[in-house]
Scaffold this active site. Structure first.
Site, mmCIF file in Angstrom:
data_model
loop_
_atom_site.group_PDB
_atom_site.id
_atom_site.type_symbol
_atom_site.label_atom_id
_atom_site.label_comp_id
_atom_site.label_asym_id
_atom_site.label_seq_id
_atom_site.Cartn_x
_atom_site.Cartn_y
_atom_site.Cartn_z
ATOM 1 N N GLU A 30 -31.796 10.341 -26.202
ATOM 2 C CA GLU A 30 -32.326 9.986 -27.526
ATOM 3 C C GLU A 30 -33.710 9.374 -27.379
ATOM 4 O OE1 GLU A 30 -31.329 11.437 -30.362
ATOM 5 O OE2 GLU A 30 -29.344 10.543 -30.136
ATOM 6 N N ASP A 165 -34.972 18.446 -32.597
ATOM 7 C CA ASP A 165 -34.149 18.873 -33.736
ATOM 8 C C ASP A 165 -34.384 20.342 -34.079
ATOM 9 O OD1 ASP A 165 -33.549 16.237 -33.660
ATOM 10 O OD2 ASP A 165 -34.438 15.723 -35.588
#
Ligand code: GLA
Length: 378
Positions: A30, A165
């Site tokens: 992340e 993403d």
């Protein structure tokens, strides 16, 4: 609330092109993408669909069924702020490449919740670009399409997001983890650890200040890289040099360096227990070093870890609200997830408004009770 318009009502004709794209849930890695690092997302079964038809009146007309909102503007003008910007960004970037995009009626519907950290904006960009590719016969491979989607977001909405993403939405599937190297943009599909499955729970806490905090983290990473004399934090090999940085650059850099190491270890093929431990460590690092968690996500992931069939849990996406993901024993995810949602919501409901409470949050919801790998045969 008024009912959303149907596609037929908004388009007025059958669609000339239609496409869809999934959201993503990231298992590990992340905030590494804008540091040229490593990550392991999957596509969600939740998807965004875009349908297009030529408008013939010189104006673009975009409609979001999720928002119950339509916008209209002259084809050469800017879209008003909001969901239309993502669509307009995709159109403008194709125009910059010499593609003639006619004025369009665009209808969007989605099962990817907005603001839950499951990449609803990337799903919109990728679905829009897929639909435009189909309508106009544009030559665009799936990686190039992902890169255009990311540019649409950065250049037209002001969020300096990385590439994860859009790459996950464009290239990942629901059964495998998509290993992404954000420097080379190389990808590899990897199986989940044997006998495991994932679940996703939304905390119900909307992300606040997510865009500005996100851009702030990104700037901190760039400052840390500059002080360490490397092009990006991907290149840091000297842990002692990180520890010598001033706070908070030290903590931000420590998260990136340890997070890349966790992804690398997970890619080496670890069992569910070890993968879960890496997810737990990732959550701690996002909470303590990267400072992007919130009490509701800390509480939800703690409750998940107490479940015997859960190997590990962490927040997923940028943080500051939104959802968490857990790795579970295959076949046991829905039960564990429902139990945690019940416990969490019971805690939230017993804490009077304004009082400090463990959960400090909204109403949680089990968004993905199992990945498709388990549901496929149904
Ligand atoms: C958001 C961004 C991604 C990535 C994640 C955090 O989803 O769009 O590029 O940085 O946050 O990992």
């Amino acid at each position: 609330m008024s009912r959303a318009l149907t596609m037929a009502a908004w388009l007025g004709t059958p669609p000339e092109a239609q496409a869809s794209a999934p959201g993503r849930v990231n298992l590990l890695g992340e905030h590494t993408d804008y540091n040229e690092g490593l990550m392991l997302p999957l596509a969600t079964p939740l998807r965004t669909e875009v349908a297009l038809a030529r408008s013939g009146d010189g104006h673009h007309h975009f409609y979001s069924a999720a928002l119950g909102l339509g916008v209209m503007f002259a084809a050469g003008a800017r879209a008003p702020d909001g969901f239309g910007r993502y669509i307009e960004g995709c159109i403008r970037l194709l125009e910059q490449q010499g593609v003639a995009v006619p004025p369009l009626r665009v209808y969007v519907r989605s099962t990817v919740p907005l603001g839950a950290g499951l990449a609803s904006s990337a799903a919109l960009e990728v679905a829009t670009l897929r639909a435009l590719r189909a309508l106009l016969g544009v030559e665009l491979d799936n990686l190039a399409l992902a890169r255009l989607g990311q540019r649409a977001e950065v250049e037209f909405t002001g969020v300096h997001c990385g590439i994860m993403d859009q790459m996950a939405s464009s290239l990942a599937d629901q059964k495998s983890m998509l290993f992404i190297d954000a420097r080379s943009l190389q990808t590899r599909l990897l199986p989940l650890p044997p006998g495991t499955d994932i679940i996703v729970i939304d905390s119900g806490v909307p992300r606040t200040l997510a865009a500005s905090k996100y851009n702030e983290r990104r700037a901190e990473c760039e400052a840390a890289a500059l002080q360490l004399g490397v092009a990006s934090l991907r290149d840091v090999s000297d842990a002692a040099a990180v520890e010598a940085l001033p706070s908070p650059l030290r903590e931000r850099a420590r998260h990136i360096v340890t997070e890349n190491a966790r992804v690398l270890e997970a890619c080496g093929g670890v069992d569910g227990a070890r993968f879960g431990a890496l997810m737990n460590a990732s959550h701690a690092s996002l909470r303590d070093d990267y400072a992007v968690s919130i009490p509701a996500l800390d509480r939800l992931t703690a409750l998940l870890r107490e479940q015997p069939d859960v190997f590990g849990a962490r927040l997923t996406g940028a943080g500051f609200g939104g959802a968490c993901v857990a790795l579970c024993r295959a076949g046991a995810g829905a039960r564990a997830g429902s139990a945690v949602v019940r416990l969490f919501n019971a805690e939230t409901n017993t804490v009077a408004a304004g009082e400090p409470g463990a959960a400090a949050g909204g109403q949680a919801q089990l968004l993905i009770p199992a990945t498709i790998s388990e549901n496929e045969s149904l």
